[in-house]
Motif scaffolding. Structure first.
Motif, PDB file in Angstrom:
ATOM      1  N   ILE A 130      33.936  39.427  41.912  1.00 38.44           N
ATOM      2  CA  ILE A 130      34.162  40.766  42.455  1.00 38.44           C
ATOM      3  C   ILE A 130      35.321  40.736  43.461  1.00 38.44           C
ATOM      4  N   ILE A 131      35.326  39.742  44.336  1.00 37.34           N
ATOM      5  CA  ILE A 131      36.403  39.601  45.327  1.00 37.34           C
ATOM      6  C   ILE A 131      37.738  39.377  44.609  1.00 37.34           C
TER       7      ILE A 131
ATOM      8  N   THR B 227      38.546  40.296  41.582  1.00 40.01           N
ATOM      9  CA  THR B 227      38.909  41.549  40.906  1.00 40.01           C
ATOM     10  C   THR B 227      39.499  42.552  41.894  1.00 40.01           C
ATOM     11  N   VAL B 228      38.920  42.649  43.068  1.00 38.78           N
ATOM     12  CA  VAL B 228      39.419  43.566  44.100  1.00 38.78           C
ATOM     13  C   VAL B 228      40.820  43.135  44.544  1.00 38.78           C
ATOM     14  N   ILE B 229      41.010  41.842  44.723  1.00 38.44           N
ATOM     15  CA  ILE B 229      42.328  41.343  45.127  1.00 38.44           C
ATOM     16  C   ILE B 229      43.363  41.627  44.045  1.00 38.44           C
TER      17      ILE B 229
ATOM     18  N   CYS C 275      43.267  44.006  41.785  1.00 39.97           N
ATOM     19  CA  CYS C 275      43.493  45.457  41.763  1.00 39.97           C
ATOM     20  C   CYS C 275      44.409  45.877  42.914  1.00 39.97           C
ATOM     21  N   ALA C 276      44.223  45.274  44.080  1.00 42.95           N
ATOM     22  CA  ALA C 276      45.079  45.595  45.224  1.00 42.95           C
ATOM     23  C   ALA C 276      46.517  45.169  44.950  1.00 42.95           C
TER      24      ALA C 276
ATOM     25  N   ARG D  90      29.850  36.870  43.072  1.00 44.60           N
ATOM     26  CA  ARG D  90      30.467  37.434  44.260  1.00 44.60           C
ATOM     27  C   ARG D  90      31.978  37.134  44.292  1.00 44.60           C
TER      28      ARG D  90
END
Length: 96
Positions: free
Chosen positions: A5-6, A8-10, A12-13, A2
């Motif tokens: 994923i968080i 990776t999202v950060i 990418c942002a 989990r």
């Protein structure tokens, strides 16, 4: 899992903001292009200034040159002289 994923999202942002943000890479490239345009325009204007300085120097030192400029700009002629005005077709087409 989990957290990965968080994370990776950060990431990418952050990358998205660096590229597309207010001061991002795309904006930087646009500003570089604008700056190059201004630098080219500045070089052209400097050349024109140098040309005008030479023309001024010639006009102040050479009376005949000054007379020629005045007659050309005002469309004047000497006694017994015929003046022919030749228009450039390219200039005429652009005006239309």
């Amino acid at each position: 899992m989990r957290y990965a994923i968080i994370f990776t999202v950060i990431i990418c942002a952050i990358v998205f903001y660096i590229i597309f943000g207010h001061n991002g890479v795309l904006k930087y490239n646009e500003l570089v292009t604008v700056r190059q345009g201004y630098e080219e325009r500045l070089r052209e204007m400097e050349k024109e200034i140098e040309q005008k300085k030479r023309e001024l120097e010639l006009a102040t030192k050479n009376q005949e040159y000054l007379e020629g400029i005045i007659r050309r700009e005002l469309g004047l002629q000497k006694m017994g002289e015929d003046v022919y005005i030749i228009e450039d077709n390219n200039t005429k087409d652009k005006a239309e």
